[in-house]
Design a protein around this motif. Structure first.
Motif, PDB file in Angstrom:
ATOM      1  N   GLU A  72       0.826  -1.210   0.000  1.00 10.82           N
ATOM      2  CA  GLU A  72       0.000   0.000   0.000  1.00 10.82           C
ATOM      3  C   GLU A  72       0.859   1.259   0.000  1.00 10.82           C
ATOM      4  O   GLU A  72       0.442   2.317   0.457  1.00 10.82           O
ATOM      5  N   ALA A  73       2.056   1.155  -0.543  1.00 10.08           N
ATOM      6  CA  ALA A  73       2.935   2.323  -0.653  1.00 10.08           C
ATOM      7  C   ALA A  73       2.388   3.278  -1.713  1.00 10.08           C
ATOM      8  O   ALA A  73       1.686   2.861  -2.647  1.00 10.08           O
ATOM      9  N   ILE A  74       2.686   4.549  -1.562  1.00 16.03           N
ATOM     10  CA  ILE A  74       2.236   5.533  -2.539  1.00 16.03           C
ATOM     11  C   ILE A  74       3.448   6.278  -3.094  1.00 16.03           C
ATOM     12  O   ILE A  74       4.494   6.375  -2.456  1.00 16.03           O
ATOM     13  N   CYS A  75       3.291   6.801  -4.301  1.00 15.51           N
ATOM     14  CA  CYS A  75       4.382   7.505  -4.962  1.00 15.51           C
ATOM     15  C   CYS A  75       4.528   8.908  -4.385  1.00 15.51           C
ATOM     16  O   CYS A  75       3.682   9.384  -3.620  1.00 15.51           O
ATOM     17  N   GLY A  76       5.608   9.587  -4.762  1.00 14.27           N
ATOM     18  CA  GLY A  76       5.860  10.926  -4.253  1.00 14.27           C
ATOM     19  C   GLY A  76       4.776  11.916  -4.634  1.00 14.27           C
ATOM     20  O   GLY A  76       4.396  12.776  -3.834  1.00 14.27           O
ATOM     21  N   ALA A  77       4.253  11.805  -5.860  1.00 13.77           N
ATOM     22  CA  ALA A  77       3.220  12.735  -6.313  1.00 13.77           C
ATOM     23  C   ALA A  77       1.953  12.611  -5.476  1.00 13.77           C
ATOM     24  O   ALA A  77       1.359  13.609  -5.066  1.00 13.77           O
ATOM     25  N   CYS A  78       1.522  11.377  -5.217  1.00 10.95           N
ATOM     26  CA  CYS A  78       0.308  11.166  -4.428  1.00 10.95           C
ATOM     27  C   CYS A  78       0.530  11.502  -2.956  1.00 10.95           C
ATOM     28  O   CYS A  78      -0.408  11.901  -2.255  1.00 10.95           O
ATOM     29  N   SER A  79       1.772  11.345  -2.493  1.00 16.55           N
ATOM     30  CA  SER A  79       2.093  11.727  -1.117  1.00 16.55           C
ATOM     31  C   SER A  79       1.993  13.233  -0.935  1.00 16.55           C
ATOM     32  O   SER A  79       1.517  13.719   0.089  1.00 16.55           O
ATOM     33  N   GLY A  80       2.416  13.976  -1.950  1.00 15.11           N
ATOM     34  CA  GLY A  80       2.363  15.427  -1.869  1.00 15.11           C
ATOM     35  C   GLY A  80       0.982  16.001  -2.137  1.00 15.11           C
ATOM     36  O   GLY A  80       0.635  17.068  -1.640  1.00 15.11           O
ATOM     37  N   ARG A  81       0.192  15.289  -2.947  1.00 19.39           N
ATOM     38  CA  ARG A  81      -1.146  15.783  -3.312  1.00 19.39           C
ATOM     39  C   ARG A  81      -2.058  14.581  -3.539  1.00 19.39           C
ATOM     40  O   ARG A  81      -1.963  13.903  -4.550  1.00 19.39           O
ATOM     41  N   LYS A  82      -2.933  14.309  -2.576  1.00 20.81           N
ATOM     42  CA  LYS A  82      -3.814  13.151  -2.674  1.00 20.81           C
ATOM     43  C   LYS A  82      -4.802  13.325  -3.821  1.00 20.81           C
ATOM     44  O   LYS A  82      -5.486  14.345  -3.917  1.00 20.81           O
ATOM     45  N   PRO A  83      -4.902  12.347  -4.706  1.00 21.22           N
ATOM     46  CA  PRO A  83      -5.853  12.453  -5.824  1.00 21.22           C
ATOM     47  C   PRO A  83      -7.303  12.448  -5.350  1.00 21.22           C
ATOM     48  O   PRO A  83      -7.613  11.994  -4.244  1.00 21.22           O
ATOM     49  N   ALA A  84      -8.180  12.929  -6.198  1.00 22.65           N
ATOM     50  CA  ALA A  84      -9.608  12.936  -5.882  1.00 22.65           C
ATOM     51  C   ALA A  84     -10.207  11.530  -5.972  1.00 22.65           C
ATOM     52  O   ALA A  84     -11.215  11.245  -5.331  1.00 22.65           O
ATOM     53  N   TYR A  85      -9.613  10.657  -6.767  1.00 24.06           N
ATOM     54  CA  TYR A  85     -10.093   9.281  -6.871  1.00 24.06           C
ATOM     55  C   TYR A  85      -9.458   8.428  -5.769  1.00 24.06           C
ATOM     56  O   TYR A  85      -8.421   8.774  -5.203  1.00 24.06           O
ATOM     57  N   ASP A  86     -10.089   7.310  -5.468  1.00 25.31           N
ATOM     58  CA  ASP A  86      -9.545   6.393  -4.460  1.00 25.31           C
ATOM     59  C   ASP A  86      -8.360   5.612  -5.008  1.00 25.31           C
ATOM     60  O   ASP A  86      -7.335   5.477  -4.337  1.00 25.31           O
ATOM     61  N   THR A  87      -8.518   5.048  -6.197  1.00 25.07           N
ATOM     62  CA  THR A  87      -7.423   4.349  -6.862  1.00 25.07           C
ATOM     63  C   THR A  87      -7.558   4.546  -8.365  1.00 25.07           C
ATOM     64  O   THR A  87      -8.662   4.782  -8.883  1.00 25.07           O
ATOM     65  N   ALA A  88      -6.439   4.421  -9.057  1.00 23.14           N
ATOM     66  CA  ALA A  88      -6.432   4.412 -10.522  1.00 23.14           C
ATOM     67  C   ALA A  88      -5.485   3.323 -10.976  1.00 23.14           C
ATOM     68  O   ALA A  88      -4.399   3.164 -10.423  1.00 23.14           O
TER      69      ALA A  88
END
Length: 253
Positions: A72-88
């Motif tokens: 369940e690790a997340i990339c740097g972009a999603c860590s800095g700005r959570k997307p509006a969608y749950d997953t893509a």
């Protein structure tokens, strides 16, 4: 032990029509002009060159991650700005072969690969698909639809619905404003360009919705779709595309 199954007249007729059609218009590979035995086939050597996305991926956006990260690790972009969608998630890396598949679909209106694409996309988002209430396509403004006569995202969504048995709602989202093409825009420019352009049609209280599009570039369109569905009451919004960009390249399609 022999099977007791015998094809009905309708099935026999459809088989005859299909064979006659193949004699007149022989099926061709999705990635070349080679004649193949049935629609949707890709030669083994070209199949081996397709780049399918697989774990480990960013839990949010599906971007490839190093092997040592957790599930369940997340990339740097999603860590800095959570997307509006749950997953893509996406089936393929957007490279030369995927580009051809998508351009043939998007600009050429080629539909014989849709059942195959649906299987790939279904595998990429299997867990979400299992719990989704609806599948819906990223919408196209009516003026663009009038010119093109089809929305490739709707074709993909319909094919995924047929493959999975999940209902699809082609009109759940609509583009209320026509904006310039996203091609060539930066991530921030894409977000501004699509901002306020997509609205939900109706309410989706407590529903889990899977949004379908052809290519994930920056995710701006999918985020706009997700925000609209959340405003309409959706409990979860997920996204799946046929391909996604994972490195700098020419993405003008």
């Amino acid at each position: 032990m022999t099977s007791s199954y015998r094809p009905t007249g309708a099935f026999r007729k459809r088989g005859v029509i299909s064979r006659l059609s193949d004699l007149i218009w022989p099926p061709r590979s999705l990635l070349s002009d080679a004649i193949v035995d049935r629609p949707g086939v890709i030669e083994a050597e070209l199949w081996g060159e397709l780049k399918f996305l697989a774990d480990p991926l960013c839990f949010r956006c599906g971007f490839p991650l190093p092997d040592e990260v957790g599930p369940e690790a997340i990339c740097g972009a999603c860590s800095g700005r959570k997307p509006a969608y749950d997953t893509a998630r996406a089936a393929l890396v957007y490279e030369d072969h995927a580009r051809r598949l998508i351009l043939d679909l998007k600009r050429g209106g080629r539909r014989d690969g849709l059942p195959v694409f649906a299987r790939w996309m279904g595998a990429a988002t299997a867990e979400v698909l299992a719990k989704a209430d609806y599948i819906t396509p990223a919408p196209m403004h009516w003026t663009r639809l009038a010119v093109r006569s089809f929305n490739q995202a709707a074709w993909l969504a319909q094919a995924l619905s047929a493959a999975s048995g999940k209902p699809w709602k082609p009109g759940a989202l609509r583009r209320v404003k026509r904006r310039k093409s996203q091609a060539g825009l930066s991530a921030s420019e894409r977000r501004r360009n699509v901002g306020g352009a997509i609205k939900a049609s109706g309410r989706f209280e407590g529903k889990i919705i899977l949004v379908v599009d052809d290519v994930f570039t920056t995710g701006a369109t999918l985020e706009a779709c997700s925000r609209a569905l959340r405003k309409a009451g959706a409990a979860e919004v997920h996204a799946v595309t046929l391909a996604r960009v994972v490195r700098p390249m020419d993405i003008s399609i």
